[in-house]
Design a protein around this motif. Sequence first.
Motif, mmCIF file in Angstrom:
data_model
loop_
_atom_site.group_PDB
_atom_site.id
_atom_site.type_symbol
_atom_site.label_atom_id
_atom_site.label_comp_id
_atom_site.label_asym_id
_atom_site.label_seq_id
_atom_site.Cartn_x
_atom_site.Cartn_y
_atom_site.Cartn_z
ATOM 1 N N GLN A 57 -22.192 -18.590 -19.188
ATOM 2 C CA GLN A 57 -21.354 -19.467 -18.372
ATOM 3 C C GLN A 57 -20.133 -19.954 -19.139
ATOM 4 O O GLN A 57 -19.036 -20.028 -18.583
ATOM 5 C CB GLN A 57 -22.181 -20.655 -17.868
ATOM 6 N N TRP A 58 -20.311 -20.274 -20.423
ATOM 7 C CA TRP A 58 -19.158 -20.702 -21.218
ATOM 8 C C TRP A 58 -18.149 -19.569 -21.357
ATOM 9 O O TRP A 58 -16.934 -19.795 -21.292
ATOM 10 C CB TRP A 58 -19.608 -21.184 -22.598
ATOM 11 N N ARG A 59 -18.629 -18.338 -21.549
ATOM 12 C CA ARG A 59 -17.708 -17.201 -21.660
ATOM 13 C C ARG A 59 -16.954 -16.983 -20.351
ATOM 14 O O ARG A 59 -15.747 -16.713 -20.346
ATOM 15 C CB ARG A 59 -18.477 -15.929 -22.044
ATOM 16 N N GLU A 60 -17.671 -17.096 -19.243
ATOM 17 C CA GLU A 60 -17.024 -16.929 -17.947
ATOM 18 C C GLU A 60 -16.040 -18.065 -17.669
ATOM 19 O O GLU A 60 -14.978 -17.858 -17.083
ATOM 20 C CB GLU A 60 -18.083 -16.866 -16.838
ATOM 21 N N LEU A 61 -16.400 -19.255 -18.103
ATOM 22 C CA LEU A 61 -15.510 -20.399 -17.931
ATOM 23 C C LEU A 61 -14.209 -20.188 -18.705
ATOM 24 O O LEU A 61 -13.117 -20.513 -18.221
ATOM 25 C CB LEU A 61 -16.210 -21.672 -18.408
ATOM 26 N N ALA A 62 -14.319 -19.622 -19.894
ATOM 27 C CA ALA A 62 -13.124 -19.313 -20.683
ATOM 28 C C ALA A 62 -12.250 -18.295 -19.957
ATOM 29 O O ALA A 62 -11.010 -18.392 -19.975
ATOM 30 C CB ALA A 62 -13.524 -18.783 -22.058
ATOM 31 N N MET A 110 -19.980 -23.503 -11.614
ATOM 32 C CA MET A 110 -20.322 -22.199 -12.168
ATOM 33 C C MET A 110 -21.420 -21.521 -11.363
ATOM 34 O O MET A 110 -21.429 -20.296 -11.212
ATOM 35 C CB MET A 110 -20.735 -22.345 -13.628
ATOM 36 N N GLU A 111 -22.350 -22.294 -10.829
ATOM 37 C CA GLU A 111 -23.397 -21.705 -9.998
ATOM 38 C C GLU A 111 -22.811 -21.151 -8.703
ATOM 39 O O GLU A 111 -23.188 -20.066 -8.254
ATOM 40 C CB GLU A 111 -24.468 -22.748 -9.686
ATOM 41 N N PHE A 169 -17.178 -12.467 -13.872
ATOM 42 C CA PHE A 169 -15.794 -12.748 -13.507
ATOM 43 C C PHE A 169 -14.849 -12.127 -14.527
ATOM 44 O O PHE A 169 -13.803 -11.577 -14.180
ATOM 45 C CB PHE A 169 -15.587 -14.267 -13.442
ATOM 46 N N SER A 170 -15.228 -12.203 -15.791
ATOM 47 C CA SER A 170 -14.371 -11.714 -16.870
ATOM 48 C C SER A 170 -14.129 -10.210 -16.802
ATOM 49 O O SER A 170 -13.153 -9.711 -17.367
ATOM 50 C CB SER A 170 -14.985 -12.067 -18.227
ATOM 51 N N ALA A 171 -15.008 -9.464 -16.112
ATOM 52 C CA ALA A 171 -14.865 -8.011 -16.031
ATOM 53 C C ALA A 171 -13.974 -7.567 -14.875
ATOM 54 O O ALA A 171 -13.635 -6.384 -14.773
ATOM 55 C CB ALA A 171 -16.242 -7.366 -15.889
ATOM 56 N N LEU A 172 -13.583 -8.487 -14.013
ATOM 57 C CA LEU A 172 -12.776 -8.140 -12.848
ATOM 58 C C LEU A 172 -11.312 -7.939 -13.228
ATOM 59 O O LEU A 172 -10.827 -8.479 -14.224
ATOM 60 C CB LEU A 172 -12.867 -9.245 -11.794
ATOM 61 N N GLY A 173 -10.599 -7.176 -12.394
ATOM 62 C CA GLY A 173 -9.158 -7.060 -12.548
ATOM 63 C C GLY A 173 -8.492 -8.349 -12.096
ATOM 64 O O GLY A 173 -9.111 -9.200 -11.445
ATOM 65 N N GLU A 174 -7.225 -8.490 -12.421
ATOM 66 C CA GLU A 174 -6.531 -9.741 -12.113
ATOM 67 C C GLU A 174 -6.501 -10.037 -10.617
ATOM 68 O O GLU A 174 -6.663 -11.188 -10.196
ATOM 69 C CB GLU A 174 -5.104 -9.693 -12.675
ATOM 70 N N ASP A 175 -6.303 -9.016 -9.786
ATOM 71 C CA ASP A 175 -6.253 -9.238 -8.337
ATOM 72 C C ASP A 175 -7.600 -9.713 -7.804
ATOM 73 O O ASP A 175 -7.661 -10.605 -6.952
ATOM 74 C CB ASP A 175 -5.824 -7.962 -7.612
ATOM 75 N N ASP A 182 -9.768 -27.897 -9.752
ATOM 76 C CA ASP A 182 -8.840 -28.993 -10.025
ATOM 77 C C ASP A 182 -9.146 -29.638 -11.368
ATOM 78 O O ASP A 182 -8.242 -29.930 -12.162
ATOM 79 C CB ASP A 182 -8.923 -30.036 -8.909
ATOM 80 N N ARG A 183 -10.428 -29.852 -11.648
ATOM 81 C CA ARG A 183 -10.805 -30.468 -12.918
ATOM 82 C C ARG A 183 -10.517 -29.542 -14.095
ATOM 83 O O ARG A 183 -10.080 -29.999 -15.165
ATOM 84 C CB ARG A 183 -12.286 -30.850 -12.892
ATOM 85 N N LEU A 184 -10.734 -28.249 -13.909
ATOM 86 C CA LEU A 184 -10.415 -27.307 -14.979
ATOM 87 C C LEU A 184 -8.927 -27.335 -15.308
ATOM 88 O O LEU A 184 -8.534 -27.361 -16.480
ATOM 89 C CB LEU A 184 -10.832 -25.886 -14.584
ATOM 90 N N LEU A 185 -8.088 -27.333 -14.270
ATOM 91 C CA LEU A 185 -6.640 -27.392 -14.493
ATOM 92 C C LEU A 185 -6.243 -28.703 -15.172
ATOM 93 O O LEU A 185 -5.370 -28.726 -16.044
ATOM 94 C CB LEU A 185 -5.897 -27.240 -13.165
ATOM 95 N N HIS A 186 -6.887 -29.775 -14.758
ATOM 96 C CA HIS A 186 -6.609 -31.085 -15.351
ATOM 97 C C HIS A 186 -6.852 -31.058 -16.858
ATOM 98 O O HIS A 186 -6.001 -31.492 -17.649
ATOM 99 C CB HIS A 186 -7.504 -32.133 -14.688
ATOM 100 N N TYR A 187 -7.998 -30.516 -17.263
ATOM 101 C CA TYR A 187 -8.330 -30.523 -18.684
ATOM 102 C C TYR A 187 -7.583 -29.435 -19.463
ATOM 103 O O TYR A 187 -7.396 -29.567 -20.678
ATOM 104 C CB TYR A 187 -9.840 -30.414 -18.877
ATOM 105 N N ILE A 188 -7.158 -28.380 -18.797
ATOM 106 C CA ILE A 188 -6.286 -27.405 -19.456
ATOM 107 C C ILE A 188 -4.973 -28.080 -19.831
ATOM 108 O O ILE A 188 -4.461 -27.930 -20.948
ATOM 109 C CB ILE A 188 -6.022 -26.190 -18.541
#
Length: 201
Positions: free
Chosen positions: A59-64, A110-111, A125-131, A151-157
């Motif tokens: 999940q952390w890898r996918e979140l990244a 994430m679930e 998710f990480s294996a998908l193409g950009e589209d 929204d929260r992810l963008l906030h903390y980014i």
Amino acid sequence: MKRRRFLQTTAALTLSTSAIKALSAQRYLTACNGGKPIAAADSPPLSDSPENPILTDWQWRELAAIQDHLFPPEPDAPGAGDIDALPYLRSILADPKLRPELEALLVDGMERLRQLLRSEDHRDFSALGEDRKEAVLHRLEKESIGRRFLDRLLHYILEACLTDPVYGGNPKEIGWQWLGFEPGYKRPTPKQRYFLLTWVA
């Protein structure tokens, strides 16, 4: 890129406002404490650890990967990985006041992402193409939990881009350099991070 220019302008405004608020808060706390400095707490708060896990390694890898898609690098601008957005997000979980709500949102978001991926016969998710990544996130965004999660992810980014490096983001002040920002003084030491501060009797 229009989105990047928008974020750069927004970040500069947010940083200026945050700096003013932080300075005002510091002066207020010092005044309320009889002019005495605020001391650091003896022990740090909770953090994400093997004994107290929040998300799995997958999940952390996918979140990244989600962060990288939301805030990709450009030739003249840092991306989520450059500003240490993931380590910063994990450091936010060290704040006991923010941890419960954020932890629940990360787990639920994430679930739901996992369920959407499975519905399309995708695993990572990480294996998908950009589209395809964009399409999956648009589906997620249409749901209440998904909107709050993204929204929260963008906030903390954005926070990771603006924060003092002592908090785990903005390594080597890369975000400040990008924005042309000069930090104020005095800057906090590791023992003076806001969530470690307590009143002096």
